[in-house]
Write an enzyme that holds these catalytic residues in place. Structure first.
Site, PDB file in Angstrom:
ATOM      1  N   HIS A 183      22.046  50.021  44.166  1.00 20.96           N
ATOM      2  CA  HIS A 183      21.322  49.001  44.925  1.00 20.96           C
ATOM      3  C   HIS A 183      20.506  48.086  44.023  1.00 20.96           C
ATOM      4  CE1 HIS A 183      17.303  50.833  44.512  1.00 20.96           C
ATOM      5  NE2 HIS A 183      17.836  52.010  44.805  1.00 20.96           N
ATOM      6  N   CYS A 201      18.651  56.911  42.284  1.00 22.22           N
ATOM      7  CA  CYS A 201      19.601  55.850  42.592  1.00 22.22           C
ATOM      8  C   CYS A 201      20.014  55.106  41.324  1.00 22.22           C
ATOM      9  CB  CYS A 201      19.013  54.873  43.590  1.00 22.22           C
ATOM     10  SG  CYS A 201      18.862  55.525  45.265  1.00 22.22           S
TER      11      CYS A 201
END
Length: 257
Positions: A183, A201
């Site tokens: 992301h 992440c």
């Protein structure tokens, strides 16, 4: 008992996408289920196997089964499955009440490789490099899983909440059930490509995250190395490719027989 499928007829998926079936009872024998399965790729029979595990995805469906071949599906292919289970046994006192068919397609072979040592994400499509992005991965206390993950879903904005953060995160591509995404992380720009500081992440610049978001398809595999984290568990999304083929063929929670 009843069987339902995740995939939709006519849909296109990445080459790492397993066929996923959900079973409405905890079967004790996979013999008939395995025997009832016929899968072809572009009309030719393919050798594959089911792997069973407990599931909480759908209420009333305690078992999910994933089917895959030994290697990724070929790109740009027609995949057809005939699951002739109606009237067959799932063990003592258990009989399937339906049969199913599936006709899906694979798209281009979009293959991602993320290296925690170089802090780069390289993506190829049908063998040709399309992206080479700097990344920031999980810090030592929250390391990114290693191993092969598969794109599960995409959201233009994902609400992420965790220890010390509550963010609306743009260009989010989910790769695990437990909350790993590829992301945009504009707040972490100074660390992207320099050091790993995320909660697990894969952080990209906003421009790169948007480019990958628009490119990625559900089912695309991404292999992570040198992350400092353990291998992604099979159950935490589509961790199927982290299971050795011989182990996979044994059937998992419901042994093949």
């Amino acid at each position: 008992m009843h069987v339902r499928l995740y995939e939709k007829d006519g849909a296109t998926y990445g080459v790492g996408m397993p066929i996923i079936a959900y079973l409405s009872a905890s079967i004790t024998s996979a013999k008939d289920f395995d025997a009832a399965t016929q899968v072809t790729v572009d009309g030719a029979p393919v050798e594959g196997a089911w792997y069973f595990q407990k599931s909480t995805i759908y209420a009333g469906y305690p078992i999910e089964a994933h089917y895959r071949p030994a290697e990724f599906w070929p790109a740009h292919a027609e995949v057809a499955m005939n699951l002739d289970t109606k009237g067959k046994s799932g063990g003592t006192g258990l009989v399937y009440d339906n049969s199913l068919t599936l006709d899906m397609k694979t798209g281009p072979a979009n293959i991602g490789k993320v290296d925690g040592k170089t802090l780069h994400m390289v993506v190829t499509s049908d063998g040709k490099q399309v992206f080479d992005f700097p990344v920031s991965l999980g810090k030592a206390s929250t390391p990114t899983f290693s191993g092969t993950k598969v794109v599960m879903e995409k959201k233009a904005v994902e609400h992420m909440v965790g220890d010390g953060y509550d963010e609306q995160v743009p260009w989010s591509v989910r790769v695990t059930n437990s909350g790993e995404y590829v992301h945009s992380a504009s707040w972490n720009g100074g660390n992207i490509g320099q050091r790993s500081t995320s909660h697990g992440c894969t952080n990209l610049t906003e421009a790169n995250a948007k480019a990958y978001f628009n490119f990625a398809q559900v089912g695309d595999p991404i292999t992570y190395t040198n992350t400092g984290g353990p291998t992604m568990p099979t159950w935490d999304g589509y961790g199927d490719w982290n299971v050795p083929w011989n182990t996979w063929q044994a059937g998992g929670a419901v042994p093949a027989s």
